[in-house]
Structures are given as structure tokens and as C-alpha cells.
Design an enzyme around this catalytic site. Structure first.
Site, mmCIF file in Angstrom:
data_model
loop_
_atom_site.group_PDB
_atom_site.id
_atom_site.type_symbol
_atom_site.label_atom_id
_atom_site.label_comp_id
_atom_site.label_asym_id
_atom_site.label_seq_id
_atom_site.Cartn_x
_atom_site.Cartn_y
_atom_site.Cartn_z
ATOM 1 N N CYS A 35 0.817 -1.214 0.000
ATOM 2 C CA CYS A 35 0.000 0.000 0.000
ATOM 3 C C CYS A 35 0.851 1.265 0.000
ATOM 4 O O CYS A 35 0.346 2.351 -0.211
ATOM 5 C CB CYS A 35 -0.914 0.036 1.216
ATOM 6 S SG CYS A 35 -2.230 -1.170 1.121
ATOM 7 N N ASP A 37 2.418 2.548 2.628
ATOM 8 C CA ASP A 37 2.745 3.014 3.977
ATOM 9 C C ASP A 37 2.323 1.991 5.034
ATOM 10 O O ASP A 37 1.352 1.256 4.863
ATOM 11 C CB ASP A 37 2.201 4.407 4.300
ATOM 12 C CG ASP A 37 0.757 4.603 3.919
ATOM 13 O OD1 ASP A 37 0.051 3.602 3.760
ATOM 14 O OD2 ASP A 37 0.342 5.762 3.795
ATOM 15 N N CYS A 61 5.665 8.161 3.620
ATOM 16 C CA CYS A 61 6.071 9.495 3.211
ATOM 17 C C CYS A 61 6.272 10.387 4.427
ATOM 18 O O CYS A 61 6.117 9.971 5.569
ATOM 19 C CB CYS A 61 5.022 10.076 2.282
ATOM 20 S SG CYS A 61 3.402 10.132 3.045
ATOM 21 N N CYS A 105 -2.809 9.482 6.302
ATOM 22 C CA CYS A 105 -1.656 9.206 7.169
ATOM 23 C C CYS A 105 -2.041 9.337 8.637
ATOM 24 O O CYS A 105 -1.574 8.573 9.483
ATOM 25 C CB CYS A 105 -0.504 10.159 6.852
ATOM 26 S SG CYS A 105 0.136 9.983 5.181
#
Lengths: 277, 394
Positions: A35, A37, A61, A105
Site C-alpha cells: 500500500c 505506507d 512518506c 496518514c
């Protein structure tokens, strides 16, 4: 170029609490390499139910790393009950906000925290039990509905920003729109099965294609000592791989176009394009 | 040369290039003083027309074409769309197109929308690539049919620099009477191209990839090839592309083509050596790193390297601290949440695709810059790996 706040940059360049807590009392593992992350959160909990230490390891990231760093700072010293009330918005706020495309995130941080607490308490999380809507990122309808309710999402784009659902091939967009509409109107019960959407989703295509391969195509190929495997469906592009005798057969291209593609167009969708992988 | 931290180390030339100072100098008068319309009857405008004619000659010279075969457009994407849609309108009864799985979005997304654009159903064959990013000419030959209207295959890949055997592929298409288009945006100026020796019918190029400004491109159309314009309007470009010419940028592109011809040797010797030094240095210094793309069949300026178990955007932002500019094929940088379609088509594992960095050099890069990047990269990768849950040590 993403626009990050100074706090995000600072936490990214100087992340706090990197690593793993020794003899962790709770571990939350979310995301995956595929995916793009992933976050492993480990926590130490004392006998009063206070989180005394928290550490993270993150693949991802800048905002994924910054969100993880922020999360560990936030939960240290909190009771488990306090910590379980942390939302993804809280994590984003702690960092002075995240770009909207990166909200997922902060959601990953919240999910890791929930998983770690559930692990400590010996519980399983209900979220994973829903029906997968986004094939690309394995996002369930329950996760999507929750994000819509918690973060007041009002568009498919926002759903993608928060959960990643719809951010891959984009073929589940119609389904997301439908879930959004129903959730916002408050008509959808949490566990109630979905009504059949009008357009075919990738998942439905895959199921139907598999079904036709099994019923209509494989028996014929197997007679000649061959076989076929479905590799991928990307929009209307259907990627297959021939096996056994078919693999080395000089007529494999003809088999795919004249036989497999024709059948799939007839029985599944007349716009499908079959390619050999 | 002494490096300063505030100096940009620009290694993202496949994204765009700096305008060469000589190019800027050549174009400026046409922004400031000679603003006439080249279509005007008066001398003031007419002289601009002469300058355009010179630019057309300069472009034609670089790629071995005739000036009349050069049509100026706004960008590479426009050139690609024009060529492919022209071919499909020229042969409306043919409903098949052959392309590859690693094309630039300019061609890839066009091919996915052909039905809507032409009102007809089209069959698209997207040729596979192997782990090195190379095509299988056997598969290509089988894909060509009597129903095929056009083949569109990039000359060189923007992400990996891998070069396709365009000369041979164009010849094979010609033998079947099929039109051949190549998106040569990344190749022009980096590798010699002589269209007189080729069976290519259409070729796209873009100004800003070879030190001219953004907003100007070229479509080469072989003499005698049937052509349907994409933008109809005025009689500019002999009716092939309506719209007043982007005069200053076209003149700049002409000058840039002259410069590219002069620097072709430097690009293929000195720049190639710098690229090789960078690539070999990184692969040696960083464990679990790998090159993406064929080692030799490749542009001299491009190196695409995967650093396993770390994510591209995070790498780029650490590089950014040192003013090093490059690109990544990771999901977070693509805006689509999925890693590059090029690397996926090559079968690059997810562990590596998300951590891919593309360095693309130009003749403005120096050895000192390479040394600086080589000094900084291993530390960046190591620090991110220490943070990665998937990194289990060397």
C-alpha cells in the site's frame, strides 16, 4: 510538491520515539508494503492503565512519519481510555494540519493506536470484518462509513483522502458515492448488506470473470492439458496468464483473443480487453 | 568548483530543463521588441515569419527532417494526441491500435479514452515489457493486424530511460501498411535521430525537455502522410494547427535544437560517464538497492534506482534539504496512491517500487555535484531504513 506545515517538516526531519518498546504490552501493525505506507506502534502500559512509553517504526512518506511521531508524543502519559478517544483529526491538529490528500496518514496513526490498545486488551477489531469496497487498498465499507461520520466527509474525493479508498484504479467510485449518500442520509445500517450498485465494480468484475473462466473456459483448455489464471483487472483491461500446454502453444494469442476475450465480452462485459500477462 | 548549500543540484532533467542562456538571449527580442504577428502583411510582422522559418529549419536539422514536415504545437501531449487521432480519422474503418504498457500518460490516457473521443469502439493492444523494461518484438509482430490503424511507441521511457527499437518497429509497421508514431520527447537531443533513414510517420517532441521554454512542442509528419488537424482555426502551420504561433518559444526551440546538436557528443560521453559514476557509486554504497531498466539500451542521462524498504517521497524530501532535485515513482509522489505504472509493468516488486528515485542529468551537471550526491545519499537511505518496520538490517 506537498505543502507541509513547519511542524510536519520538523517531526519528519527529527522524528521522536523511533524504534520498538522492549517487551511491549501492546502492538499495532497497520498498512502494508504494497500500500505504500505501514506503521508499527508499540506501547508500554503500567498497572494503572497509563501508557508509559510508545515507539513507532514507519514506512511511508513525510506525513506518515510525522503523524507517527506526533502520535507517540500525544499518547505518552495518557490513560488507555483517554488514548482511545484520540481521533485522526487530533493527530492532524497536533501537527498544525495535514494536506487533505494526506489525511489518510493520520487515519493510519489512529488505526495503529486502536490496534495496539485492542492487542493489550486481548480484543479483535470490528473494522476489518466489513465488506471490502476498495480492492486496491483493502478498505472495508465499515471503515469508510466510520470515516464519513467521524470526519464529516461529503465527497468521494474526501473519502479517498482520508481512507485511500478509490485512490487506486478508481473503479469503486460509484460504490463510494452510494455509501456516502446513504451514510449522510442516515439510511444505512452498519451491518446491513449493500444493495446492488448499477455499474460493475472491479471486485464484481473479478468475481464474474473468475466464474466464467471456471465454468466456460477452463474445461476446454484442460482437455488440451492447459489452464488459465486471472492475474489482474485494471479498468477494462483483463490480464490473464496461460498455463500448462497453452503456455507454449503457438496459437496462444488466438486462444486469448478469439476464445477467452470473446467469451468474457459475451458473458461479463462487452468492453473488456484481454491481455496475456 | 566549490559547492554551496544554497546552490541547486538539478538532476530532474526528464521533468524539465533549464532554459539555456543562449536560448533565452535568442528569444528575448521576440517578447520585447518584435511582437508582430507572423501572418501579418506588413514588414514588422513579416520579419517574425522569417525568424519562424529559421527555427523550423533548425528543428528539422536536428532530427533529419524537411522543414515542411515540422508542425509547431503547444506541447508533447498535443503532438501525441494530434498524431493518434489523425491516424484514426484517416482510417475510420480500422479500429485497432498498438502501444505499450509503459507509455507516458499523454499516450496512455488518450488510448484509454479513444472510444469517447472518436465515437467508435477501439481495440488497444498494450505490449508487455520484461524486467529490464524491454519489448518483445515477436509479440509486437503478432499484434499487428489488418485492422491496426496506428502504432504508438515511445522512443525512450521517461522514468527509466530505456530505449525501444523504434527503427525496426517502424519498419515492421510499414511493411504491414500501418502508420507509426513515436513519442520522442525524452530522446530528442539525447540520442541521434535521422528521420530520413526511418519509416516513422509521426514523431512528437517537446521544447522544455531540451533547454527551450515550456509551452512549445513539435509534431513531425512525414511528407505524404494523410493528416487531419487537431486544432482547426486559422491557416497557421499550413492549416495543420490553427492558433497564433508561440513565436518567442518557437524561436527559442530552434536555437535549443542547434545547441542540442552541438552537445550531442558531450551528452553521450561526459554526461553518460557522470551518470554511470553516480549509478555505480550508489549501487555499491547502498545495500539492497537496484537499477531499474536495461543497463545499456538506455538514455545516457537517466538512472532509476530503487532503495528497498523506504518510501520515495521521504527520500526526496531529505534530498531537498541539500537542494538535490530528483523524482520518484512512489505512490505518494504520483498523486494516485499507486506506484508508477512503468515499474509495475516491469514487475519491480512493491518493496522496491515505492522507493524508486529517478536521477536525470544534463550537460549542466558537474562531477562535483555527483560527488556531493554520492556523499549524501547513503546516509539519507540509512536513516529512513532505521525507521522502517520492514528493514531487518543488511
Amino acid at each position: 510538491m506537498w505543502e507541509y506545515t513547519d511542524l510536519v517538516k520538523e517531526h519528519f526531519l527529527n522524528p521522536r520515539n523511533v524504534g520498538e518498546v522492549e517487551q511491549a504490552d501492546g502492538t499495532g501493525d497497520v498498512g502494508s508494503l504494497a500500500c505504500g505506507d505501514a506503521l508499527k506502534l508499540t506501547i508500554k502500559v503500567d498497572d494503572k492503565g497509563i501508557i508509559t512509553d510508545a515507539k513507532f517504526k514507519t514506512f511511508g512518506c513525510a506525513s506518515a512519519i510525522a503523524s507517527s511521531s506526533a502520535l507517540t508524543e500525544m499518547v505518552k502519559g495518557m490513560s488507555l481510555d483517554e488514548a482511545s478517544k484520540i481521533t485522526n483529526e487530533d493527530i492532524a491538529d497536533y501537527l498544525g494540519g495535514l494536506p487533505k490528500e494526506k489525511m489518510h496518514c493520520s487515519v493510519m496513526g489512529r488505526e495503529a493506536l486502536e490496534a495496539a490498545i485492542a492487542d493489550y486488551r486481548g480484543l479483535t477489531l470490528p473494522m476489518a470484518e466489513g465488506e471490502i469496497v476498495c480492492e486496491c487498498f483493502g478498505v472495508t465499507d465499515l471503515e469508510i462509513i466510520r470515516a464519513i461520520n467521524e470526519s464529516n466527509l461529503r465527497s468521494v474525493e474526501e473519502i479517498t483522502n482520508f481512507t485511500k479508498a478509490g485512490g487506486g484504479c478508481g473503479k469503486c467510485e460509484d460504490k463510494l458515492r452510494e455509501i456516502l449518500q446513504r451514510t449522510v442520509e442516515g439510511k444505512l445500517e452498519w451491518i446491513k448488506p449493500m444493495e446492488k450498485p448499477k455499474k460493475m465494480t472491479t471486485l464484481q468484475k473479478i468475481k464474474k470473470i473468475e466464474d466464467v473462466l471456471e465454468r466456460e473456459i477452463r474445461p476446454g483448455l484442460r482437455k488440451d492439458g492447459g489452464d488459465i489464471e486471472l492475474i489482474d483487472v485494471d479498468g477494462d483491461f483483463v490480464s490473464v496468464s496461460l498455463r500448462g500446454a497453452c503456455k507454449s502453444c503457438a496459437k496462444s494469442q488466438t486462444t486469448i483473443k478469439e476464445y477467452v476475450e470473446k467469451k468474457l465480452r459475451e458473458l461479463v462485459l462487452d468492453t473488456l480487453i484481454v491481455e496475456e500477462n | 568548483m566549490e559547492l554551496h548549500n544554497d546552490a541547486v543540484i538539478y538532476m530532474d532533467n526528464n521533468a524539465t530543463t533549464r532554459i539555456a542562456p543562449e536560448v533565452l538571449e535568442t528569444m528575448m527580442p521576440f517578447l520585447a521588441d518584435y511582437y508582430g504577428n507572423p501572418s501579418s502583411m506588413h514588414t514588422f510582422g513579416g520579419q517574425v515569419g522569417h525568424a519562424l522559418a529559421k527555427a523550423r529549419d533548425q528543428v528539422a536539422n536536428l532530427i533529419g527532417a524537411e522543414p515542411e514536415e515540422i508542425t509547431f504545437t503547444s506541447c508533447g501531449t498535443e503532438s501525441d494526441s494530434t498524431a493518434i487521432l489523425s491516424a484514426l480519422q484517416t482510417y475510420p474503418e480500422k479500429r485497432h491500435i498498438v502501444t505499450t504498457r509503459v507509455e507516458h500518460p499523454a499516450v496512455k490516457n488518450l488510448c484509454e479514452n479513444l472510444d469517447r473521443l472518436t465515437g467508435h469502439k477501439h481495440r488497444v493492444t498494450r505490449l508487455k515489457v520484461d524486467a529490464d523494461g524491454m519489448l518483445d518484438l515477436g509479440e509486437y509482430e503478432e499484434a499487428l493486424t489488418d485492422d491496426t490503424a496506428i502504432v504508438s511507441v515511445m522512443w525512450a521511457n521517461n522514468e527509466t530511460g530505456v530505449i525501444f527499437p523504434v527503427a525496426e518497429m517502424a519498419k515492421m509497421a510499414k511493411e504491414r501498411g500501418i502508420l507509426f508514431h513515436t513519442d520522442a520527447v525524452q530522446a530528442v537531443g539525447k540520442v541521434p535521430i535521422n528521420l530520413k533513414d526511418l519509416e516513422v510517420d509521426f514523431l512528437s517532441l517537446s521544447g522544455h525537455k531540451l533547454h527551450a521554454p515550456k509551452g512549445v512542442g513539435v509534431l513531425y509528419v512525414r511528407r505524404g502522410t494523410m493528416f487531419v488537424p487537431f486544432l482547426t482555426g486559422g491557416h497557421q502551420e499550413k492549416g495543420r494547427r490553427g492558433g497564433t504561433e508561440n513565436v518567442a518559444s518557437i524561436i527559442a526551440l530552434g536555437k535549443a535544437c542547434d545547441l542540442a546538436a552541438e552537445r550531442m557528443d558531450d551528452e553521450n560521453t561526459r554526461v553518460r560517464a557522470l551518470r554511470d559514476k553516480l549509478e555505480e557509486g550508489l549501487l555499491a554504497a547502498v545495500p539492497r538497492s537496484m537499477r531499474n531498466g536495461h543497463q545499456t539500451e538506455r538514455l545516457p542521462n537517466t538512472s532509476n534506482i530503487s532503495f528497498e524498504f523506504v518510501e520515495g517521497e521521504a527520500i526526496l524530501l531529505h534530498m531537498n534539504r541539500y537542494n538535490i532535485c530528483a523524482s520518484s515513482g512512489s505512490a505518494c509522489t504520483s498523486g494516485s496512491l499507486e506506484p508508477s505504472h512503468v515499474l509495475r509493468a516491469m514487475g519491480v516488486p512493491f518493496t522496491a517500487a515505492h522507493g524508486s528515485i529517478r536521477f536525470s542529468l544534463s550537460s549542466y551537471n558537474t562531477e562535483a555535484e555527483i560527488d556531493f550526491v554520492l556523499a549524501k545519499m547513503p546516509g539519507i537511505i540509512e536513516s529512513l531504513r532505521q525507521m522502517s518496520p520492514f528493514w531487518k538490517g543488511n
